[in-house]
Design an enzyme around this catalytic site. Sequence first.
Site, PDB file in Angstrom:
ATOM      1  N   GLY A 260       0.838  -1.197   0.000  1.00 57.32           N
ATOM      2  CA  GLY A 260       0.000   0.000   0.000  1.00 57.32           C
ATOM      3  C   GLY A 260       0.871   1.244   0.000  1.00 57.32           C
TER       4      GLY A 260
ATOM      5  N   SER B 207       6.339   5.976  -4.732  1.00 57.53           N
ATOM      6  CA  SER B 207       5.531   4.771  -4.889  1.00 57.53           C
ATOM      7  C   SER B 207       5.210   4.550  -6.363  1.00 57.53           C
ATOM      8  CB  SER B 207       4.227   4.946  -4.109  1.00 57.53           C
ATOM      9  OG  SER B 207       3.269   3.999  -4.525  1.00 57.53           O
TER      10      SER B 207
ATOM     11  N   GLU C  85       2.608   3.723  -7.469  1.00 57.03           N
ATOM     12  CA  GLU C  85       1.240   4.187  -7.668  1.00 57.03           C
ATOM     13  C   GLU C  85       1.102   5.689  -7.395  1.00 57.03           C
ATOM     14  OE1 GLU C  85      -0.990   0.032  -6.767  1.00 57.03           O
ATOM     15  OE2 GLU C  85      -0.459   1.251  -5.050  1.00 57.03           O
TER      16      GLU C  85
ATOM     17  N   HIS D 233      -3.874  -2.408   0.476  1.00 50.39           N
ATOM     18  CA  HIS D 233      -4.082  -3.643  -0.276  1.00 50.39           C
ATOM     19  C   HIS D 233      -4.386  -4.749   0.726  1.00 50.39           C
ATOM     20  CE1 HIS D 233      -2.474  -2.440  -4.329  1.00 50.39           C
ATOM     21  NE2 HIS D 233      -2.045  -1.444  -3.582  1.00 50.39           N
TER      22      HIS D 233
END
Length: 143
Positions: free
Chosen positions: A45, A91, A93, A114
């Site tokens: 995450g 990250s 993401e 996650h």
Amino acid sequence: VQTSIPFPSLALQSERAVVYAELRQEVINTCLAMNRMGINQGTSGNVSVRLNNKLFAVTPSGIPYEKLTPSMIVIMDINDTPSYFGDLLPSSEWRIHYDIYRNFQDAKAIVHAHSTYSTALSCCEEVTELPSFHYMVAAAGGK
């Protein structure tokens, strides 16, 4: 994302000062809490916080949360050509965070977890009303 560029004259009182240290520490605290609560596994995450109208701080890619220090939390800008400041990559993401901050001025922080069950559900073909959306589906050969 552009390559790393030197942090633009934001040093506080000395070159060794960590800019936005308290908020960057809160990012770490949130990551550690996510793992303690079981809503995240390892470094899958990511967390970010808006620093001002031009910058946000986001977790770096692939560094175990328990090894993070405030200076390792990556700072990114929120302009038309995103770039990051520091030695570590943001990250993988980062774009999710960037797009939310660009489009929602009221967004102050983002927690992207996650969890085990959510990840499993997103990869389950039997669930027809919830399409698989986890990026690891493609890595495992799915659609």
